[in-house]
Motif scaffolding. Sequence first.
Motif, PDB file in Angstrom:
ATOM      1  N   GLU A 468     -42.337 125.388  78.255  1.00  0.00           N
ATOM      2  CA  GLU A 468     -41.746 124.062  78.387  1.00  0.00           C
ATOM      3  C   GLU A 468     -42.728 122.981  77.953  1.00  0.00           C
ATOM      4  N   GLY A 469     -42.262 122.075  77.133  1.00  0.00           N
ATOM      5  CA  GLY A 469     -43.106 120.987  76.661  1.00  0.00           C
ATOM      6  C   GLY A 469     -44.079 121.399  75.570  1.00  0.00           C
ATOM      7  N   PHE A 470     -43.807 122.553  74.952  1.00  0.00           N
ATOM      8  CA  PHE A 470     -44.676 123.050  73.877  1.00  0.00           C
ATOM      9  C   PHE A 470     -44.823 121.992  72.786  1.00  0.00           C
ATOM     10  N   ILE A 471     -46.100 121.799  72.352  1.00  0.00           N
ATOM     11  CA  ILE A 471     -46.377 120.829  71.293  1.00  0.00           C
ATOM     12  C   ILE A 471     -46.851 121.523  70.027  1.00  0.00           C
ATOM     13  N   SER A 472     -47.889 122.359  70.172  1.00  0.00           N
ATOM     14  CA  SER A 472     -48.438 122.986  68.964  1.00  0.00           C
ATOM     15  C   SER A 472     -49.273 124.200  69.327  1.00  0.00           C
ATOM     16  N   SER A 473     -49.523 125.015  68.309  1.00  0.00           N
ATOM     17  CA  SER A 473     -50.428 126.158  68.407  1.00  0.00           C
ATOM     18  C   SER A 473     -51.294 126.138  67.152  1.00  0.00           C
ATOM     19  N   GLU A 474     -52.604 126.085  67.336  1.00  0.00           N
ATOM     20  CA  GLU A 474     -53.498 125.907  66.178  1.00  0.00           C
ATOM     21  C   GLU A 474     -54.758 126.743  66.330  1.00  0.00           C
ATOM     22  N   ALA A 475     -55.070 127.499  65.276  1.00  0.00           N
ATOM     23  CA  ALA A 475     -56.332 128.247  65.238  1.00  0.00           C
ATOM     24  C   ALA A 475     -57.453 127.265  64.914  1.00  0.00           C
ATOM     25  N   LEU A 476     -58.468 127.192  65.763  1.00  0.00           N
ATOM     26  CA  LEU A 476     -59.583 126.288  65.538  1.00  0.00           C
ATOM     27  C   LEU A 476     -60.472 126.819  64.415  1.00  0.00           C
ATOM     28  N   ASP A 477     -61.201 125.908  63.765  1.00  0.00           N
ATOM     29  CA  ASP A 477     -62.254 126.349  62.853  1.00  0.00           C
ATOM     30  C   ASP A 477     -63.306 127.101  63.662  1.00  0.00           C
ATOM     31  N   TRP A 478     -63.997 128.018  62.994  1.00  0.00           N
ATOM     32  CA  TRP A 478     -65.022 128.787  63.702  1.00  0.00           C
ATOM     33  C   TRP A 478     -66.102 127.875  64.286  1.00  0.00           C
ATOM     34  N   GLU A 479     -66.468 126.793  63.580  1.00  0.00           N
ATOM     35  CA  GLU A 479     -67.517 125.901  64.094  1.00  0.00           C
ATOM     36  C   GLU A 479     -67.080 125.237  65.397  1.00  0.00           C
TER      37      GLU A 479
END
Length: 585
Positions: A468-479
Motif C-alpha cells: 500500500e502506498g508503493f512509490i518506487s523500487s530502485e537499484a542503488l549505484d554500488w557507490e
Amino acid sequence: MKRHRSQFRSSVGDAIMRPNRMSTRSHSWLRGFARDEDGAVIVFSFFILIMMLVAGGIAIDISRQEMERARLQNTLDNAVLAAAGAPFGADPKAIVEDYFAKAQMTDYLHEIDDDGEGEDDIVTTLNSSMVKASASKEMNTHLMHLSGVKTLTATAASVAVRRVPKLEVAMVLDVSGSMGSNRKLTNLKAAAKTFVTTILNSSEHGDSVISVVPFSWNVAPGEGIYEALTVNETHHYSTCLRFDENDYNSASIDPDATYDQQIYTSLYGSFDNLTASWRSCFTEDRAEITPYSISESNLHTKIDSLHADGNTSGHLGMKWGAALLDPKFHSVATSLRGAELIDDELTDIPASYTEAETLKVIVMMGDGQNTTSYLFNDNSSYRGPNSDLVQVKWQQMEFKYAYHIYKHKTSYSENKCSKKNWECVYEASGPEQSAEFLHDVHDDRYWNIQEGEWISEYAFNRLDETLEGFISSEALDWEEAWGRMSPEYYGDITGDWGPWNDYRNSNSENGSDKDGMMDDICTATKNKGVVVYTIGFEISRGGTAETELKDCASSAAHYYRAEGVNINDAFNSIASNVVNLRLTQ
C-alpha cells in the motif's frame, strides 16, 4: 825706459799674484761649505726619522682605534640582536644595557631613546621589533700626540630588526589509532595549542594563517573545500577524494582539474552501522580540515577535538597540507570566504610562492609508519550502477471516500472498497518511507533488511501491487550501496565474498606504496620553497617511519624526535625557527 819696464813687470806681477790670493779664499769657502753640508744631512736624516716615528705612531694608534671600534661593534651587534629577539613585552633597553655592563663598557653606550618623543631607538609590535644603539670610546694616543693629535674616538652603531613575515602554516597531524596510546594524543594537543599561540602572538592579527590537517586512513577536506573543487561525485556520504599516483608529483590540488570521490565504506560492519575504526573516510567535524584560521580559540577547539582512530596515510596528509599553501587554492579560499567559513580579511591567501614577505611552512607530526588502506578496483564489477541493494519507497495512505463507478454514489465507509464496482480514493498522509532489500542473485531472492527475512523474487516484483502506498523500487549505484553496508555484511548475507576480496586485495595501498607517494609529494612541496618540519613522535630510531619523516623534512635540522611531553619542545623549537630574525645594519 828701464823704469817703464820695471813698472810694467810690477803691474804684471801684481796681476799674476792676484789670482793666487783669490784661489786661497775660494778653497776656504768650499771647505766651510763642505762642513755646512754634513750638518744638513744629519738634520734631514733626523727629520726623516721623526716622520717615520710619527707614521708608525699613527698606524699603531689607528690600529688601536680599530680594535676598540670592533669590540664596541661586536658588543653592540650582540646586544641589539638579543634585544630585538626578546619576547614581546620584554625591556629591550635593559637588555642592551645589561650586555654593556657585563662587558664592562657601560660608560661607552649612548643613551637609548625610547620615550616616544622624536624618532625612537626602540620600536616594538607584536610581529616586529626594531632596536637601534650606538656607542663611542675616546682613547689617548701613544705616538700621534707628537703630531698634535692627543685623542682618537672609536664609534659604533647597530640596528637589529626582528620581523615575522606573513606566515602560512599547515599543521599536518597524525590521528591514527596508535595515537590513542601512552597519552600521545593528550601530549600532542598541549604542544600543538602552544605552537598555535606562539605563532599567532608573534604577529599582527591576520599576518599568520594556520590550517589544521588531521590524517589517518584518509583526509576529509570538509564540505566547504569539497564544494570549491571539481569532483566526480558518486555518493553523498563523505568528502574524501581519491588521487592517482601521478597527483603526488605536484604540490597542488587544482580546482579546475577533476578528481574522483573516495568510496565511503568499511571493511567490517553491519547495515547502516559501518565499523568506525575501519571506515575509508571519517565524516565527523573533528576529522575534517580546519582551513586558514587566524583565531586562536577556534584552532584550540579544533585541536582539542582530535580523536585517534584508523590506519596511517601520511602521503595524504602531506598532499592536503601542500595544497592549502599552493597558490592554486586561491579560488578555494575565495569560496570559503564567500561561505563565511574563513575570515573576511583573508583576501590574499595562499600567497604566490614568489611573495618575498610570506613564509610557507608545513609541520608534519607522525607516530608511525604508513599502513595499508583498502580500495575497490577502478574496473570492479562492484562499481557503477545497478547494485544488488534495492531501495523500495512507499508512503502511508489515508482513506478519503469511496464511489460507485456506474452510479452517482459516494460513501465514506472504507468497507465499500472491497465491494464490486466501488473504487476508493486515498491521499498520502505522513512522510515518505523506505526499506532496503539485498538481492541474492544466485538464489533469486531478496533479503528484507528491515524485517530480517527473505522474500522470493516473484513476491518482490509484485510489491507495486501488494504494498500500500508503493512509490518506487530502485537499484542503488554500488557507490551508494557501499555507504550503507560493508563488504563483510554483503558476504554474510548473500554468501558471495567477491566484493570482500575485491575491496581487500585487488587495489589496496600498502605502506610501501604510500611511502613512495609521500616521497614524491614531499619533494614537490620543498621544490616550491615551502619549509617542511617533521616530528617523529615515539617512533623507532632508524625505522621506516623515521626514515620517511627525515627524508620529508627540508633538512636534517628540520627533523625532530620526540618522546612523551618532550613533543612540546619540538613544537616550541619549530615555532622559534619560523621567526625571521636578521641584522640589517
